[in-house]
Design a protein around this motif. Structure first.
Motif: not given
Length: 885
Positions: A31-35, A479-501
């Motif tokens: 709900n984008t209008t929620s406080k 404007n409300k939701y970025f940056p996101t709060s948390l990323l949950v992922t496997g440690y095997d993706l630290i180079f493939f995905w996390v670093a690139r993001m």
């Protein structure tokens, strides 16, 4: 009122319809209008290539637990789902299907028609994945679902590519890259996995041009690449070979003259100290080739067969076959020396699992130095991303410090076609998001971008409504939701995905993509092995759900998860989870059965003044509840789900079910309506809060039980409230250990609970003598109903034969005759004495045997003597015990 819940826990019946109920009531919608404070997670997008595996189940169960936890704690949740087009993997699956069903290749269809076939596959498997999300109970905000190859995201990818090209961050070059010979496409460095394999080091003679009997001995693991040699290299400091620098040797396969050069790159102590240099087929040789302007020779076709740059009899051979033929040829021509078996690292394609081939190819690259610096600077700042576990931040930094330029072009059709056109006549290069006006005179780049290019943009690109001219998102959601709060992922993706993001988002938005990143481990089999098709040890989460229910699967995965730690999957763990849920079900059913029609739940009952001693058991469980709520919340916030899960399971199983429900039965039988209602309120109140705490772990069954309590429409509309109960508890500190010890006593002595016992309580040394004495009446009211025991202070025994149970600073005594069957005991002792007498005679006979004493070893004789003395001692002890009885 036992009709409120089924007698038996039926997970299929419980889980049916729940998900549709949640979705239809918009319980997962933001709900984008929620406080309310936002809590946003981006779902790691599964590939549209097939079924979700057990790793996906863990990848989904953890963020779902957190999303539900945050909603119950008053946050505006937004879990954004999506799917990845997975260029290489998806194209391979579709090509495989088309060949199997129609015996056609993609070239038979042409690019446009083939892409239509892949879209058909995508639509089919997208529906399948959504059904699996539903089975897993994921609290996804479907209105914001994305696909990495949608029209909107394709526009974003093109925009980013052009922007980076114009800023000099993307370029095209003819360089050596890793080549997947099965899929016939380039790979980035991190898509190559190095595995230890058994191989051979082969030694060959490279004869000197002017001396037919003198030669340099060269060692290589890949004899077939001798055809691609451009020179021979030695270390100029190696005294063995200094005199040969500048001379020529003869290639043993094609008689080509090769110059001997000196470079300190060569390790004097490795092998023979002489290195062949093939710049077209080795990454390090390529650098030497650039340094000395060496000839680059490519001997491979795209499928790793040998091309026309080898001698005629080798053309068309596969690498392995060519290697064997090279050995045969050089043995015949006296240029083969020897073969040594070795263990060495071999580069394997992460995509096709085949051996990669270093090849010189014209490819598109991303310059990484500037982007890596962005990541390193961010992590040095006060606004850094928090890593769980923290040690993986060092892993990221190390990779950023040693980064190479990223090969981003792929020689496939499914994916983001690179927005570059080449003029058919002038060869002019046109890079833009908009095709050239005179399009018929231009050819678009046939390559597509690496899938990780588009998925790296996701934390900001998944929010649509971009104004590309102003380089900003104009939506309220962004404007409300970025940056996101948390990323949950496997440690095997630290180079493939996390670093690139991190570097893509920092470059394009000047913000980090997420505040925290939680790395979970891999799900391994019971023996700790990685799951794979070759081992046949994979686990289908949908089958586990069919056999045990989703809640059992999720409880097992989450309560075995700690940041960065692998999980061992076993059916025993799943069964344990099921048993716990069944225990919760039965306890809940018992509570609801006791809620009589005239009873009305009062959520603030604990605020009312209550001085009944009997209700101290209620106050005890309320105190325990307060402690566990605080600790569970604290550990969930730290992502220590295994710790939080153990706290919850122990509280529910031991404190709530084994102790509280058992002890509260006394109050439920009370004729005092005040005592009874206080206990009924406590039961429902504690159960409600247990369900709220457990909801993220086991959402289906907690929703089912919660709705039976007739509170809110859904448990997700309730709140996690950390209650601060701190009642002063009196007799329970004594009652619980007394019951525990008496139960243990009955078990140890095989005394049935149906046999009533009277214990004498000895308070002589107790500091709390007067207090315990004053509670005896209340304590006995519980003991008589629960363990069929009564305790008295001044009890007189008729015999001195008693058994004592020590409890803290006081003790309990019971007369042996009250629980021991004297006749049976005497018979048992007599039997043991007879058996021991036989063993003593046998042992005496052996030890009196001269033959045994003379021939047996000292150890054997000593062992027999030791047994004899042990039998004698036991015999005497039992005789004394029999006499006492």
């Amino acid at each position: 009122m036992d009709d409120k819940m089924e007698k038996k826990y039926n997970y299929k019946q419980v889980e049916a319809g729940k998900y549709d109920f949640w979705v239809e009531n918009n319980l997962f919608t933001n709900n984008t209008t929620s406080k309310k404070e936002p809590f946003t997670i981006l779902l790691p997008p599964p590939n549209v290539t097939g079924k979700l595996h057990i790793g996906h189940a863990l990848d989904n169960a953890i963020p779902d637990l957190l999303i539900r936890f945050k909603k119950l704690n008053g946050y505006d949740i937004n879990w954004i789902p999506g799917m990845d087009h997975a260029g290489i993997a998806t194209q391979a699956k579709v090509e495989e299907r088309l060949w199997k069903e129609h015996k056609k290749t993609r070239y038979d269809y042409g690019r446009e028609e083939f892409i239509k076939k892949v879209w058909e596959w995508k639509d089919e498997y997208s529906d399948s994945i959504r059904q699996q999300w539903k089975k897993l109970g994921l609290a996804l905000n479907y209105k914001d679902e994305y696909f990495t190859y949608s029209k909107d995201l394709n526009n974003m990818v093109n925009h980013i590519f052009v922007k980076m090209y114009n800023e000099g961050l993307i370029y095209k070059d003819n360089r050596i890259i890793h080549w997947d010979c099965q899929f016939k496409t380039a790979l980035s460095n991190i898509e190559v996995i190095y595995e230890e394999k058994e191989g051979s080091m082969y030694h060959f003679k490279y004869f000197f041009k002017d001396k037919k009997t003198d030669y340099l001995e060269v060692a290589t693991t890949r004899p077939e690449t001798i055809f691609a040699d451009s020179c021979i290299v030695v270390n100029p400091n190696d005294k063995r070979y200094q005199k040969y620098i500048g001379k020529y040797v003869i290639n043993p396969l094609n008689d080509k003259e090769l110059l001997v050069i000196g470079d300190e790159y060569v390790d004097i102590d490795f092998g023979t100290g002489v290195m062949k240099c093939s710049p077209g087929h080795d990454v390090n040789d390529f650098e030497l080739g650039k340094k000395y302007n060496l000839e680059i020779i490519n001997i491979f076709n795209d499928d790793a067969t040998l091309n026309e740059n080898v001698t005629k009899e080798f053309i068309g051979l596969k690498r392995e076959d060519a290697r064997k033929k090279v050995i045969e040829y050089t043995k015949t021509n006296n240029t083969f020396v020897l073969e040594k078996k070795i263990i060495h690292n071999v580069g394997i394609s992460e995509r096709s699992k085949t051996v990669v081939e270093p090849l010189i190819k014209d490819q598109w690259f991303v310059k990484m130095k500037k982007l890596a610096a962005m990541v390193l600077d961010l992590q040095k700042s006060d606004d850094k991303i928090e890593f769980y576990p923290p040690r993986l931040e060092d892993t990221l930094k190390h990779w950023m410090d040693n980064i190479h330029d990223w090969t981003v072009s792929r020689q496939i059709w499914w994916g983001h076609q690179i927005p570059v056109w080449y003029h058919k006549e002038t060869k002019e290069v046109y890079v833009n998001t908009i095709p050239p006006k005179d399009i018929k005179n231009w050819d678009q780049e046939s390559d597509v971008l690496d899938t990780w290019f588009s998925s790296g943009l996701l934390p900001f690109s998944c929010f649509l409504n971009w104004d590309f001219k102003k380089n900003k998102n104009i939506s309220n959601e962004f404007n409300k939701y970025f940056p996101t709060s948390l990323l949950v992922t496997g440690y095997d993706l630290i180079f493939f995905w996390v670093a690139r993001m991190i570097f893509f988002n920092k470059m394009f938005t000047n913000k980090k993509p997420f505040s925290r990143v939680l790395f979970h481990g891999l799900v391994r089999d019971e023996m700790g092995r990685k799951m794979s098709k070759s081992l046949g040890n994979g686990v289908d989460p949908m089958q586990v759900i069919e056999d045990f229910g989703c809640d059992s699967l999720r409880l097992m995965l989450t309560t075995n998860s700690s940041p960065g730690q692998d999980i061992r999957f076993s059916e025993e763990k799943i069964r344990y989870a099921w048993n716990f849920i069944n225990k919760l079900w039965n306890a809940s059913r018992y509570i609801l059965m006791n809620n009589e029609e005239q009873f009305k739940y009062n959520s603030n009952f604990f605020l009312e003044k209550n001085t009944n001693l009997e209700n101290e058991i209620d106050k005890w469980i309320l105190n325990k509840l307060s402690l566990v709520e605080k600790e569970v919340a604290r550990n969930i916030d730290k992502y220590e789900f295994a710790v939080a899960g153990k706290l919850l399971i122990d509280f529910v199983w031991d404190d709530f079910c084994s102790w509280y429900i058992e002890l509260s039965k006394v109050n439920l039988q009370s004729k005092d309506l005040g005592i009874k209602n206080y206990t009924l309120n406590t039961m429902q109140y504690v159960l409600k809060n247990i369900l709220i705490m457990l909801h993220g772990f086991i959402p289906f069954v907690t929703e089912e039980i919660y709705q039976k309590l007739s509170l809110e429409k859904s448990i997700l509309l309730d709140k996690w409230i950390e209650n601060k109960h701190n009642f002063e508890i009196n007799y329970l500190d004594y009652l619980i250990p007394i019951i525990s010890n008496i139960r243990e006593f009955r078990t140890k002595n095989t005394v049935s609970n149906s046999k009533p016992l009277i214990f004498k309580i000895n308070l002589t040394k107790s500091k709390n003598k007067a207090k315990i004495d004053s509670y005896l009446k209340t304590i006995n009211s519980y003991l008589e109903k629960i363990v069929n025991v009564k305790i008295e202070n001044n009890l007189q025994f008729s015999s001195n034969l008693t058994t004592t149970i020590a409890i803290d600073d006081f003790s309990l005594e019971v007369e042996n005759s009250s629980f021991i069957d004297k006749t049976a005991l005497i018979n048992d002792l007599n039997k043991q004495i007879i058996d021991l007498g036989k063993e003593i005679k046998r042992s005496e006979s052996i030890l009196a045997n001269k033959n045994f004493i003379e021939k047996a070893s000292k150890d054997k004789i000593d062992a027999e003597k030791e047994k004899y003395h042990m039998y004698k001692n036991q015999y005497i002890t039992l005789k004394i015990k029999l006499k006492d009885i």
